[in-house]
Design an enzyme around this catalytic site. Sequence first.
Site, PDB file in Angstrom:
ATOM      1  N   ASP A   1      -2.118   1.013   7.386  1.00 13.38           N
ATOM      2  CA  ASP A   1      -1.392   0.899   6.112  1.00 13.38           C
ATOM      3  C   ASP A   1      -0.998  -0.558   5.846  1.00 13.38           C
ATOM      4  O   ASP A   1      -1.047  -1.025   4.711  1.00 13.38           O
ATOM      5  CB  ASP A   1      -0.132   1.773   6.129  1.00 13.38           C
TER       6      ASP A   1
ATOM      7  N   ASP B   1       0.876  -1.169   0.000  1.00 10.89           N
ATOM      8  CA  ASP B   1       0.000   0.000   0.000  1.00 10.89           C
ATOM      9  C   ASP B   1       0.916   1.222   0.000  1.00 10.89           C
ATOM     10  O   ASP B   1       1.379   1.644   1.059  1.00 10.89           O
ATOM     11  CB  ASP B   1      -0.912  -0.006   1.225  1.00 10.89           C
TER      12      ASP B   1
ATOM     13  N   GLU C   1      -1.209  -1.303  -4.804  1.00  9.46           N
ATOM     14  CA  GLU C   1      -2.383  -0.475  -5.052  1.00  9.46           C
ATOM     15  C   GLU C   1      -2.018   0.606  -6.059  1.00  9.46           C
ATOM     16  O   GLU C   1      -0.934   1.191  -5.985  1.00  9.46           O
ATOM     17  CB  GLU C   1      -2.877   0.150  -3.747  1.00  9.46           C
TER      18      GLU C   1
END
Length: 187
Positions: free
Chosen positions: A139, A5, A66
């Site tokens: 996160d 992420d 992502e």
Amino acid sequence: MLGIDPAAAGATGFGIVERDGNRCQMLRLGALRPAKPLVANRHLCDIHALITELIREFQPQAVAIESVFAALNIKAALRLAEVRGVVLLAAAQGDVPSFSYSPREVKATVAGYGHAGKEQVQQMVRALLGMTETPEPADAADALAVALCHIQIAEGRERLGINVTSKTVAARRYANRQPPAGIISVR
């Protein structure tokens, strides 16, 4: 599976998920926070070193990351693209295929709803990985969700007999690409 992420200014989350048949388990999770004051080049080097070390230690079959969220302002989107570039470089140097998923795609795959909130995603990650506690920091939980998203999508492709890697997708896109008008293409 290594899930990432990426973050433009905050912590870049990471999570290692192992799939054994129908069962998945978390092997490691965490987040790399930039040092204060933020020195962009140093932070990018730190992210590269971390991803390289995780790839060396765990030898994942793929890296799932992502993608850039389109609604970000241009400055934040560029910083996020730099972080993504460093992660993709580390994956390529480790000869590990990489796959990108939008935030909405990750949420829809993991939580069943593309607009799910952070808490809902964290709870689903906890349930899917059989964890006793909610994964923290957020996160890292998001990185685990990205890894789970890829695992579920890859599993669906396997069932359908579709063998798609990042390299075959790129080759297919290149082969079908038409040059813009006025550009001569030599293959």
